[in-house]
Design a protein around this motif. Structure first.
Motif, PDB file in Angstrom:
ATOM      1  N   GLY A  12      32.026  54.296  28.852  1.00 23.72           N
ATOM      2  CA  GLY A  12      31.150  54.023  29.979  1.00 23.72           C
ATOM      3  C   GLY A  12      31.884  54.078  31.302  1.00 23.72           C
ATOM      4  N   PRO A  13      31.121  53.907  32.362  1.00 24.36           N
ATOM      5  CA  PRO A  13      31.730  53.991  33.694  1.00 24.36           C
ATOM      6  C   PRO A  13      32.633  52.785  33.963  1.00 24.36           C
ATOM      7  N   ARG A  14      33.590  53.013  34.799  1.00 23.14           N
ATOM      8  CA  ARG A  14      34.484  51.919  35.203  1.00 23.14           C
ATOM      9  C   ARG A  14      33.700  50.956  36.093  1.00 23.14           C
ATOM     10  N   PRO A  15      34.040  49.662  36.023  1.00 20.58           N
ATOM     11  CA  PRO A  15      33.333  48.715  36.901  1.00 20.58           C
ATOM     12  C   PRO A  15      33.655  49.003  38.362  1.00 20.58           C
ATOM     13  N   ASP A  16      32.704  48.686  39.210  1.00 21.69           N
ATOM     14  CA  ASP A  16      32.926  48.880  40.644  1.00 21.69           C
ATOM     15  C   ASP A  16      34.044  47.964  41.114  1.00 21.69           C
ATOM     16  N   PRO A  17      34.878  48.451  42.032  1.00 23.50           N
ATOM     17  CA  PRO A  17      35.915  47.569  42.575  1.00 23.50           C
ATOM     18  C   PRO A  17      35.279  46.454  43.405  1.00 23.50           C
ATOM     19  N   ASP A  18      36.023  45.392  43.564  1.00 22.30           N
ATOM     20  CA  ASP A  18      35.545  44.261  44.358  1.00 22.30           C
ATOM     21  C   ASP A  18      35.195  44.747  45.761  1.00 22.30           C
ATOM     22  N   PRO A  19      33.965  44.474  46.236  1.00 20.72           N
ATOM     23  CA  PRO A  19      33.594  44.949  47.567  1.00 20.72           C
ATOM     24  C   PRO A  19      34.391  44.257  48.681  1.00 20.72           C
ATOM     25  N   TYR A  20      34.954  43.115  48.385  1.00 17.74           N
ATOM     26  CA  TYR A  20      35.773  42.380  49.359  1.00 17.74           C
ATOM     27  C   TYR A  20      37.130  42.091  48.747  1.00 17.74           C
ATOM     28  N   PRO A  21      38.006  43.090  48.688  1.00 15.11           N
ATOM     29  CA  PRO A  21      39.275  42.903  47.988  1.00 15.11           C
ATOM     30  C   PRO A  21      40.187  41.863  48.631  1.00 15.11           C
ATOM     31  N   LEU A  22      39.970  41.543  49.871  1.00 15.61           N
ATOM     32  CA  LEU A  22      40.828  40.575  50.548  1.00 15.61           C
ATOM     33  C   LEU A  22      40.150  39.220  50.726  1.00 15.61           C
ATOM     34  N   ALA A  23      39.047  38.987  50.020  1.00 11.38           N
ATOM     35  CA  ALA A  23      38.298  37.741  50.186  1.00 11.38           C
ATOM     36  C   ALA A  23      39.159  36.520  49.874  1.00 11.38           C
ATOM     37  N   GLU A  24      39.947  36.601  48.816  1.00 15.68           N
ATOM     38  CA  GLU A  24      40.809  35.462  48.447  1.00 15.68           C
ATOM     39  C   GLU A  24      41.842  35.196  49.531  1.00 15.68           C
ATOM     40  N   LEU A  25      42.423  36.256  50.067  1.00  9.79           N
ATOM     41  CA  LEU A  25      43.404  36.099  51.138  1.00  9.79           C
ATOM     42  C   LEU A  25      42.757  35.496  52.388  1.00  9.79           C
ATOM     43  N   VAL A  26      41.566  35.933  52.719  1.00  8.37           N
ATOM     44  CA  VAL A  26      40.850  35.383  53.867  1.00  8.37           C
ATOM     45  C   VAL A  26      40.599  33.889  53.667  1.00  8.37           C
ATOM     46  N   ARG A  27      40.204  33.511  52.439  1.00 11.14           N
ATOM     47  CA  ARG A  27      39.953  32.089  52.166  1.00 11.14           C
ATOM     48  C   ARG A  27      41.241  31.276  52.270  1.00 11.14           C
ATOM     49  N   ILE A  28      42.347  31.816  51.747  1.00 10.90           N
ATOM     50  CA  ILE A  28      43.632  31.117  51.835  1.00 10.90           C
ATOM     51  C   ILE A  28      44.025  30.919  53.293  1.00 10.90           C
ATOM     52  N   GLU A  29      43.821  31.930  54.103  1.00 10.84           N
ATOM     53  CA  GLU A  29      44.217  31.861  55.509  1.00 10.84           C
ATOM     54  C   GLU A  29      43.288  30.992  56.352  1.00 10.84           C
ATOM     55  N   SER A  30      42.032  30.889  55.959  1.00  8.19           N
ATOM     56  CA  SER A  30      41.074  30.203  56.823  1.00  8.19           C
ATOM     57  C   SER A  30      40.749  28.771  56.396  1.00  8.19           C
ATOM     58  N   PHE A  38      46.442  26.259  46.963  1.00  6.38           N
ATOM     59  CA  PHE A  38      47.012  27.532  46.530  1.00  6.38           C
ATOM     60  C   PHE A  38      48.538  27.480  46.583  1.00  6.38           C
ATOM     61  N   CYS A  39      49.083  26.965  47.676  1.00  8.16           N
ATOM     62  CA  CYS A  39      50.541  26.896  47.822  1.00  8.16           C
ATOM     63  C   CYS A  39      51.159  25.954  46.788  1.00  8.16           C
ATOM     64  N   ALA A  40      50.506  24.830  46.510  1.00  6.55           N
ATOM     65  CA  ALA A  40      51.018  23.906  45.501  1.00  6.55           C
ATOM     66  C   ALA A  40      51.034  24.563  44.122  1.00  6.55           C
ATOM     67  N   GLU A  41      49.970  25.273  43.785  1.00  6.91           N
ATOM     68  CA  GLU A  41      49.917  25.965  42.498  1.00  6.91           C
ATOM     69  C   GLU A  41      50.942  27.096  42.430  1.00  6.91           C
ATOM     70  N   LEU A  42      51.127  27.783  43.542  1.00  5.44           N
ATOM     71  CA  LEU A  42      52.120  28.852  43.590  1.00  5.44           C
ATOM     72  C   LEU A  42      53.526  28.287  43.426  1.00  5.44           C
ATOM     73  N   ASP A  43      53.828  27.193  44.119  1.00 10.28           N
ATOM     74  CA  ASP A  43      55.138  26.558  43.976  1.00 10.28           C
ATOM     75  C   ASP A  43      55.383  26.106  42.542  1.00 10.28           C
ATOM     76  N   ALA A  44      54.360  25.532  41.905  1.00 10.40           N
ATOM     77  CA  ALA A  44      54.499  25.086  40.518  1.00 10.40           C
ATOM     78  C   ALA A  44      54.745  26.267  39.593  1.00 10.40           C
ATOM     79  N   ALA A  45      54.051  27.362  39.817  1.00  7.68           N
ATOM     80  CA  ALA A  45      54.236  28.551  38.987  1.00  7.68           C
ATOM     81  C   ALA A  45      55.639  29.128  39.168  1.00  7.68           C
ATOM     82  N   ILE A  46      56.127  29.134  40.388  1.00  3.59           N
ATOM     83  CA  ILE A  46      57.479  29.637  40.660  1.00  3.59           C
ATOM     84  C   ILE A  46      58.509  28.746  39.978  1.00  3.59           C
TER      85      ILE A  46
END
Length: 80
Positions: A12-30, A38-46
């Motif tokens: 079948g056809p490939r799924p459509d790409p996310d129409p807002y690929p930077l939505a997560e980044l916008v949310r993190i920044e705003s 996000f930063c706490a989870e990133l630090d823990a993962a690192i």
């Protein structure tokens, strides 16, 4: 078509790409609260990755030391 040679075995056809690929980044920044979470989870993962890397490195060094002892001293060692 051979499924083992097809790079995308899903029919079948490939799924459509996310129409807002930077939505997560916008949310993190705003959104300060989301950014903090996000930063706490990133630090823990690192930190977790560094701890895993250190454990694997220690295990590899111990194995190398056991192998070195077997080769240099030609003594039978225990099997693990």
């Amino acid at each position: 078509m051979n499924p083992h040679l097809d790079p995308d075995p899903h029919p079948g056809p490939r799924p459509d790409p996310d129409p807002y690929p930077l939505a997560e980044l916008v949310r993190i920044e705003s959104d300060p609260a989301y950014r903090a979470l996000f930063c706490a989870e990133l630090d823990a993962a690192i930190q977790d990755r560094f701890a895993n890397r250190a454990a694997v490195l220690a295990e590899a060094r111990a194995a190398a030391a056991r192998l070195r002892a077997l080769v240099l001293h030609d003594t039978p060692g225990r099997s693990v």
